[in-house]
Each structure stands twice: as C-alpha cells, then as structure tokens.
Design a protein around this motif. Structure first.
Motif, short mmCIF file in Angstrom:
data_model
loop_
_atom_site.label_atom_id
_atom_site.label_comp_id
_atom_site.label_asym_id
_atom_site.label_seq_id
_atom_site.Cartn_x
_atom_site.Cartn_y
_atom_site.Cartn_z
N ASN A 30 0.82 -1.21 0.00
CA ASN A 30 0.00 0.00 0.00
C ASN A 30 0.86 1.26 0.00
OD1 ASN A 30 0.95 -0.52 2.57
ND2 ASN A 30 -0.92 0.12 3.61
N LEU A 31 2.19 1.12 0.08
CA LEU A 31 3.09 2.27 0.04
C LEU A 31 3.93 2.24 -1.24
CD1 LEU A 31 4.36 2.42 3.74
CD2 LEU A 31 2.38 3.55 2.71
N ARG A 32 4.64 3.32 -1.52
CA ARG A 32 5.53 3.40 -2.68
C ARG A 32 6.79 4.18 -2.27
NH1 ARG A 32 2.30 0.36 -4.00
NH2 ARG A 32 1.16 0.12 -5.96
N CYS A 33 7.65 3.53 -1.48
CA CYS A 33 8.88 4.20 -1.05
C CYS A 33 9.74 4.48 -2.27
CB CYS A 33 9.65 3.33 -0.07
SG CYS A 33 8.69 2.92 1.40
N GLN A 34 10.32 5.66 -2.32
CA GLN A 34 11.06 6.01 -3.53
C GLN A 34 12.31 5.17 -3.68
OE1 GLN A 34 12.89 9.76 -4.02
NE2 GLN A 34 13.05 10.22 -1.84
N TRP A 35 12.84 4.64 -2.56
CA TRP A 35 14.06 3.83 -2.63
C TRP A 35 13.75 2.35 -2.40
CZ3 TRP A 35 13.26 1.81 1.98
CH2 TRP A 35 12.74 2.62 2.98
N CYS A 36 12.49 1.93 -2.61
CA CYS A 36 12.08 0.55 -2.33
C CYS A 36 13.09 -0.46 -2.91
CB CYS A 36 10.70 0.29 -2.93
SG CYS A 36 10.13 -1.41 -2.65
N ASP A 37 13.55 -1.38 -2.06
CA ASP A 37 14.54 -2.37 -2.53
C ASP A 37 13.87 -3.64 -3.08
OD1 ASP A 37 13.66 -3.27 -0.09
OD2 ASP A 37 15.64 -3.52 0.80
N THR A 41 7.55 -5.98 -5.75
CA THR A 41 6.40 -6.25 -4.88
C THR A 41 5.58 -4.98 -4.61
OG1 THR A 41 7.55 -5.78 -2.81
CG2 THR A 41 7.71 -8.03 -3.67
N SER A 42 6.01 -3.83 -5.17
CA SER A 42 5.31 -2.58 -4.87
C SER A 42 5.04 -1.78 -6.14
CB SER A 42 6.13 -1.75 -3.88
OG SER A 42 7.44 -1.50 -4.37
N TRP A 43 6.07 -1.18 -6.71
CA TRP A 43 5.89 -0.35 -7.91
C TRP A 43 5.41 -1.19 -9.10
CZ3 TRP A 43 6.11 4.90 -8.02
CH2 TRP A 43 6.68 5.54 -6.91
N THR A 70 7.32 -11.63 4.60
CA THR A 70 7.76 -10.29 4.25
C THR A 70 7.03 -9.84 3.00
OG1 THR A 70 9.75 -8.94 3.94
CG2 THR A 70 9.79 -11.15 2.97
N GLY A 71 7.48 -8.73 2.40
CA GLY A 71 6.77 -8.26 1.22
C GLY A 71 7.66 -7.39 0.37
N GLY A 72 6.99 -6.41 -0.24
CA GLY A 72 5.60 -5.97 -0.13
C GLY A 72 5.15 -5.71 1.31
N THR A 98 6.74 -5.67 8.43
CA THR A 98 5.65 -4.78 8.01
C THR A 98 6.07 -3.32 8.18
OG1 THR A 98 3.37 -4.11 8.51
CG2 THR A 98 4.67 -4.92 10.36
N ALA A 99 5.42 -2.45 7.40
CA ALA A 99 5.65 -1.02 7.57
C ALA A 99 4.79 -0.45 8.70
CB ALA A 99 5.38 -0.27 6.27
N GLY A 100 3.89 -1.26 9.25
CA GLY A 100 3.12 -0.83 10.42
C GLY A 100 1.99 0.13 10.11
N PRO A 115 8.55 1.59 10.24
CA PRO A 115 7.78 2.77 9.82
C PRO A 115 8.60 3.58 8.82
CG PRO A 115 7.89 2.58 12.23
CD PRO A 115 8.90 1.64 11.67
N LYS A 116 7.92 4.11 7.84
CA LYS A 116 8.62 4.82 6.78
C LYS A 116 8.68 6.33 7.07
CE LYS A 116 9.50 1.09 4.57
NZ LYS A 116 9.54 0.14 5.69
N LEU A 117 9.90 6.87 6.98
CA LEU A 117 10.14 8.27 7.32
C LEU A 117 9.85 9.18 6.11
CD1 LEU A 117 13.46 7.79 9.34
CD2 LEU A 117 11.10 7.91 10.21
S1 SF4 Z 1 7.74 -3.01 -0.02
FE1 SF4 Z 1 8.52 -1.91 1.80
S2 SF4 Z 1 10.10 -0.53 0.99
FE2 SF4 Z 1 8.84 -1.21 -0.77
S3 SF4 Z 1 7.26 0.36 -1.03
FE3 SF4 Z 1 6.40 -1.23 0.32
S4 SF4 Z 1 6.86 -0.50 2.42
FE4 SF4 Z 1 8.18 0.65 1.03
#
Ligand code: SF4
Length: 226
Positions: A30-37, A41-43, A70-72, A98-100, A115-117
């Motif tokens: 449900n998030l899109r961290c700009q540096w997602c590793d 699983t996200s973008w 894990t994920g995602g 989890t990102a919580g 948690p994502k800053l």
């Molecule tokens: S998988 Fe993790 S790092 Fe990637 S966008 Fe989701 S919360 Fe952020």
C-alpha cells in the motif's frame, strides 16, 4: 496468496540477523517508497497465486524452525491470519516484516515494524502516489496497537542524520521502548550501506539505539532470492 518468491537464506537484519530462515515474500504494497529495494512487490508487483498448501510445502522442505513473512506489505494479504495459524501448527518461529500501517490479528513471535520516514515519499516520481504514500506511511494508532499486542522491533531505514529527529518524535508519540529501536543504513550496495553506516553507528552510540546490519546486502548486493 500472491507470492513473489519463497526462498531459504539467513535473516539479514534486526535482532535475528544471521538466523537461517525461510522467507515468504508476498507481492503487493500500500506504500511506494522512492528507494524501495523490492520494487517487484510494490511499484511493479510480480508473482503468482500460491495456495496455502503450496506455501507450507515450501516451508517444510527447508525450514529449521524460523519463517519470515515479508513483502511488499504482508499485512494487506487477505489470507495472512490463516497462513500464520498454519505456520504455528508447523512449530515455526514467525517474524512478520511490516511497515506498520495496518493491524491484523495474526500469530506472530516477532513483529518487525519498519515505519517509513519522510524521505521515503516519492515526490519526484509520481505526485498522486506520493500524496497517497504521505497519507498512509505514518499511522500512530496502528503502531501503538501493534507494539501493545506483539513482541516487536522497530527498524528504521535512515538516509541522513536529520532522520533521528523524526524517529525520536515517532517513538515518543507511540510510547515505544528505546531498547527495541534499530537503525539501518539505506542502500542497495555494500558501498552505500558501509558509507552511511559510519555515521549511523555514531548516532546509535549517542542516542542509545541499536545498529542493525544488512547482511544480505553485504554478502550478495542487490540480488533477489537471498
Ligand atoms: S515493499 Fe517496503 S520498501 Fe517497498 S514500497 Fe512497500 S513498504 Fe516501502
């Protein structure tokens, strides 16, 4: 459950770093961290539907007792309660990473919350997704409930020294124990992590947080399935 990969490796981060574990990586976030590793699983979520039986078979094949979901974001998966219940029957020690941002009633031995800053918000990439990410990334009520309900660690990915101010504010607002806070240097190559680690370690020393390595980056760099 939509699964990107299941693999057997060692835990790279947090209080269980080094422990051989089976990783179940759910696809979708449900998030899109700009540096997602794990952008797969996200973008650009990949993966296929796995039945619970197929997942459990893969765990049985390799596990020495520790499983990491894990994920995602595994807490948005509809079958997460069922999966953790079945893993408990297999006598697994269960970590959920989890990102919580979402609370679910799961069986879990260690809730590994990251948690994502503010630096995670992808303002330069996509304005609409950045606004959605900014709205969702910090959910103090959910974080409070998670840390009251489960044994936990709080792992923060840090990029710059100023991040520690935001971390202090978060742990103050949710009432987290300082001894459960870990800082990890952001980076997807050993050089990036090593460079940031120099000041992250100093920040841990002065603030009383724990430093977390990223063993999988040190050992294998930015590779999948390890
Ligand atoms: S998988 Fe993790 S790092 Fe990637 S966008 Fe989701 S919360 Fe952020």
């Amino acid at each position: 459950m939509r699964i990107a990969e299941v693999f057997y490796s060692i835990q790279g981060e947090g209080v269980l770093a080094g422990v051989p574990s089976v990783f179940i990586r759910a696809s979708g976030c449900n998030l899109r961290c700009q540096w997602c590793d794990t952008p797969y699983t996200s973008w650009n979520p990949e993966g296929t539907e796995w039945s619970l039986e197929r997942i459990l078979e893969a765990v049985r094949a390799d596990s020495k007792g520790y499983t990491v979901i894990t994920g995602g974001e595994p807490m948005i998966q509809p079958e997460i309660e069922l999966l953790t219940g079945r893993l408990l029957e297999l006598r697994q020690h269960i970590t959920i990473e989890t990102a919580g941002t979402v609370f679910r009633n799961v069986r879990c031995d260690l809730m590994s919350i990251s948690p994502k800053l503010a630096h995670s918000t992808p303002w330069e990439v996509d304005g609409r997704l950045a606004r959605q990410h900014e709205r969702l990334r910090y959910q103090p009520g959910v974080l409070r409930r998670l840390i009251e309900t489960y044994d936990y660690q709080l792992k923060f990915v840090v990029r710059q020294r100023e991040d520690t101010g935001e971390i202090e504010r978060i742990i103050g607002e949710i009432g987290a124990e300082r001894s459960k806070v870990l800082l990890m240097a952001e980076g997807i190559t050993p050089d990036q992590v090593r460079e940031r680690a120099q000041w992250v370690v100093e920040a841990c020393k002065s603030l009383g947080f724990r430093y977390s390595p990223r063993l999988h980056v040190d050992l294998w760099g930015n590779r999948r399935g390890v």
